[in-house]
Design a protein around this motif. Sequence first.
Motif, mmCIF file in Angstrom:
data_model
loop_
_atom_site.group_PDB
_atom_site.id
_atom_site.type_symbol
_atom_site.label_atom_id
_atom_site.label_comp_id
_atom_site.label_asym_id
_atom_site.label_seq_id
_atom_site.Cartn_x
_atom_site.Cartn_y
_atom_site.Cartn_z
ATOM 1 N N PHE A 28 28.267 25.997 10.941
ATOM 2 C CA PHE A 28 27.538 25.123 11.861
ATOM 3 C C PHE A 28 27.179 25.955 13.081
ATOM 4 O O PHE A 28 28.058 26.416 13.815
ATOM 5 C CB PHE A 28 28.384 23.915 12.254
ATOM 6 C CG PHE A 28 28.646 22.978 11.110
ATOM 7 C CD1 PHE A 28 27.783 21.925 10.846
ATOM 8 C CD2 PHE A 28 29.740 23.170 10.284
ATOM 9 C CE1 PHE A 28 28.013 21.071 9.784
ATOM 10 C CE2 PHE A 28 29.982 22.320 9.211
ATOM 11 C CZ PHE A 28 29.114 21.269 8.961
ATOM 12 N N THR A 86 20.850 27.180 16.660
ATOM 13 C CA THR A 86 19.667 28.036 16.571
ATOM 14 C C THR A 86 20.018 29.433 16.051
ATOM 15 O O THR A 86 19.845 30.437 16.749
ATOM 16 C CB THR A 86 18.972 28.141 17.945
ATOM 17 O OG1 THR A 86 18.866 26.831 18.514
ATOM 18 C CG2 THR A 86 17.569 28.713 17.813
ATOM 19 N N GLN A 89 20.864 29.389 3.216
ATOM 20 C CA GLN A 89 20.019 28.214 3.385
ATOM 21 C C GLN A 89 20.405 27.503 4.670
ATOM 22 O O GLN A 89 21.565 27.516 5.091
ATOM 23 C CB GLN A 89 20.168 27.265 2.192
ATOM 24 C CG GLN A 89 19.521 27.793 0.914
ATOM 25 C CD GLN A 89 19.543 26.767 -0.201
ATOM 26 O OE1 GLN A 89 20.535 26.635 -0.901
ATOM 27 N NE2 GLN A 89 18.447 26.053 -0.369
ATOM 28 N N TYR A 90 19.411 26.836 5.281
ATOM 29 C CA TYR A 90 19.607 26.208 6.581
ATOM 30 C C TYR A 90 19.095 24.772 6.535
ATOM 31 O O TYR A 90 18.060 24.492 5.936
ATOM 32 C CB TYR A 90 18.841 26.968 7.674
ATOM 33 C CG TYR A 90 19.246 28.413 7.836
ATOM 34 C CD1 TYR A 90 20.040 28.811 8.902
ATOM 35 C CD2 TYR A 90 18.831 29.382 6.925
ATOM 36 C CE1 TYR A 90 20.409 30.139 9.065
ATOM 37 C CE2 TYR A 90 19.199 30.710 7.071
ATOM 38 C CZ TYR A 90 19.984 31.083 8.142
ATOM 39 O OH TYR A 90 20.346 32.397 8.293
ATOM 40 N N LYS A 91 19.820 23.888 7.187
ATOM 41 C CA LYS A 91 19.364 22.504 7.326
ATOM 42 C C LYS A 91 19.591 22.066 8.768
ATOM 43 O O LYS A 91 20.717 22.125 9.277
ATOM 44 C CB LYS A 91 20.112 21.561 6.388
ATOM 45 C CG LYS A 91 19.674 20.097 6.523
ATOM 46 C CD LYS A 91 20.392 19.199 5.541
ATOM 47 C CE LYS A 91 19.994 17.737 5.746
ATOM 48 N NZ LYS A 91 18.536 17.517 5.557
ATOM 49 N N THR A 92 18.520 21.620 9.432
ATOM 50 C CA THR A 92 18.638 21.139 10.805
ATOM 51 C C THR A 92 19.276 19.755 10.805
ATOM 52 O O THR A 92 18.802 18.844 10.127
ATOM 53 C CB THR A 92 17.259 21.080 11.478
ATOM 54 O OG1 THR A 92 16.707 22.398 11.521
ATOM 55 C CG2 THR A 92 17.379 20.539 12.897
ATOM 56 N N LEU A 93 20.345 19.609 11.574
ATOM 57 C CA LEU A 93 21.041 18.328 11.673
ATOM 58 C C LEU A 93 20.576 17.537 12.890
ATOM 59 O O LEU A 93 20.273 16.351 12.790
ATOM 60 C CB LEU A 93 22.555 18.561 11.747
ATOM 61 C CG LEU A 93 23.176 19.319 10.570
ATOM 62 C CD1 LEU A 93 24.681 19.492 10.785
ATOM 63 C CD2 LEU A 93 22.907 18.604 9.252
ATOM 64 N N GLU A 150 18.546 23.681 18.175
ATOM 65 C CA GLU A 150 18.886 22.940 16.961
ATOM 66 C C GLU A 150 20.280 23.285 16.462
ATOM 67 O O GLU A 150 20.669 24.460 16.444
ATOM 68 C CB GLU A 150 17.869 23.241 15.849
ATOM 69 C CG GLU A 150 16.465 22.744 16.152
ATOM 70 C CD GLU A 150 15.492 23.076 15.038
ATOM 71 O OE1 GLU A 150 15.788 24.015 14.257
ATOM 72 O OE2 GLU A 150 14.445 22.409 14.943
ATOM 73 N N GLN A 199 22.280 23.587 13.229
ATOM 74 C CA GLN A 199 21.945 23.764 11.825
ATOM 75 C C GLN A 199 23.202 23.971 10.988
ATOM 76 O O GLN A 199 24.166 24.598 11.429
ATOM 77 C CB GLN A 199 20.999 24.954 11.646
ATOM 78 C CG GLN A 199 19.647 24.741 12.309
ATOM 79 C CD GLN A 199 18.648 25.811 11.928
ATOM 80 O OE1 GLN A 199 19.002 26.851 11.379
ATOM 81 N NE2 GLN A 199 17.380 25.565 12.223
ATOM 82 N N MET A 200 23.155 23.419 9.791
ATOM 83 C CA MET A 200 24.196 23.665 8.796
ATOM 84 C C MET A 200 23.708 24.806 7.904
ATOM 85 O O MET A 200 22.561 24.800 7.451
ATOM 86 C CB MET A 200 24.458 22.400 7.968
ATOM 87 C CG MET A 200 25.554 22.551 6.926
ATOM 88 S SD MET A 200 26.082 20.946 6.225
ATOM 89 C CE MET A 200 24.562 20.413 5.408
ATOM 90 N N VAL A 201 24.578 25.774 7.661
ATOM 91 C CA VAL A 201 24.193 26.984 6.934
ATOM 92 C C VAL A 201 25.146 27.185 5.764
ATOM 93 O O VAL A 201 26.364 27.000 5.903
ATOM 94 C CB VAL A 201 24.239 28.225 7.857
ATOM 95 C CG1 VAL A 201 23.591 29.424 7.171
ATOM 96 C CG2 VAL A 201 23.573 27.940 9.194
ATOM 97 N N CYS A 211 25.427 15.196 5.562
ATOM 98 C CA CYS A 211 24.065 14.646 5.584
ATOM 99 C C CYS A 211 24.082 13.127 5.701
ATOM 100 O O CYS A 211 23.277 12.539 6.443
ATOM 101 C CB CYS A 211 23.309 15.078 4.331
ATOM 102 S SG CYS A 211 22.985 16.863 4.245
#
Length: 342
Positions: free
Chosen positions: A183, A186, A194-198, A304, A306-308, A326
């Motif tokens: 976690f 930016t 892989q990245y997901k913006t939380l 941001e 992000q979860m990585v 999520c």
Amino acid sequence: MALDFFIYISYNSYSYCLYPSPKKEATGVNRVKTEALKVDFLDLQAFIEAADRNFQQAAVSLDVYQSTVSNRVQNLEKRLGVELFNRENRRQVTLTPAGQAFREEAQRLCRQWEEAVEQAHRAARGEDRPVYIGYTGTALWSILLEITTICRTCTPPLKVISRDLSVRAQLRALRAHQLDVGFAITPEIRAGLQYKTLFACPMLLALHEDHPLAAEREVRLSELKQEHWIWFSRDANPHYHDYNLRQCQNVGLYPTIDHFTDQPYAMVSMVSHGLGASLVTAWTAVLKLPHVKYKRTIPAWNVELQMVWRKDEYSTAAQNFMQLVCETVEQRQNGLDGLNID
């Protein structure tokens, strides 16, 4: 004298038996004990069903002939060397004292066996494996504490082992398979991840309460050209450091930086002691240190969370954890719930 044992598994009848090693022979009382160890779990199951119901209902429950249940119980009695049922009244077969004593332990043994099988299957699916996560302090305050608590109460529980790491250290640990999920605020983009913006989170200005601009609701960064600054260390997260610096330079502010740290608490503590101003995420506003005021900035901008994770992350536990993250994020309108910004 202790006996050595080996496991006999009959794949045709799906039976599991514990046998003494053939290299040692048992005599007398030991022979009786040895025979008792040669118990087929199907015999044990037939006994429990018959004891809890009757032989006819046990046959229906096990989907076998009643004679099969009777034979299995008799085989068990032979192994144990005791009678488990009174058969004087064929219409109403009852347990002997030995049968009553044996039933409770037999039920416990079967439950342990079922639990052992389930644990083996869960381990094979990766569900018993801990999820190793990395985080920064701001990620912890934003949502991670809530998620970690949910993991302990969900079914089945998810075991989470967390480490407070800089963003750069998280990315290294992920690629080295030392972490499952990170976690980061930016983070820089790395191959294989892989990245997901939380959440998007506004940056705030942290000022000492005696600062001339501390009474303002919003502060123009261009008014802080003479200020001394406490800044986030570039070594910990180069992308975050450079991104915030560019926002200042875009309005003609080239900060005079006296102190560097990668710990939000340290940044706010220095502000509290009058060592300068600092730019922090809104999540840092949970730190209610004395003499510190948090102000919105002009211009305003967001960073941001992000979860990585690795692109080749196939752990079931890690996948379940990320799904839980999520789902939790979707239930919240934003990541600033409960924050009281000046």
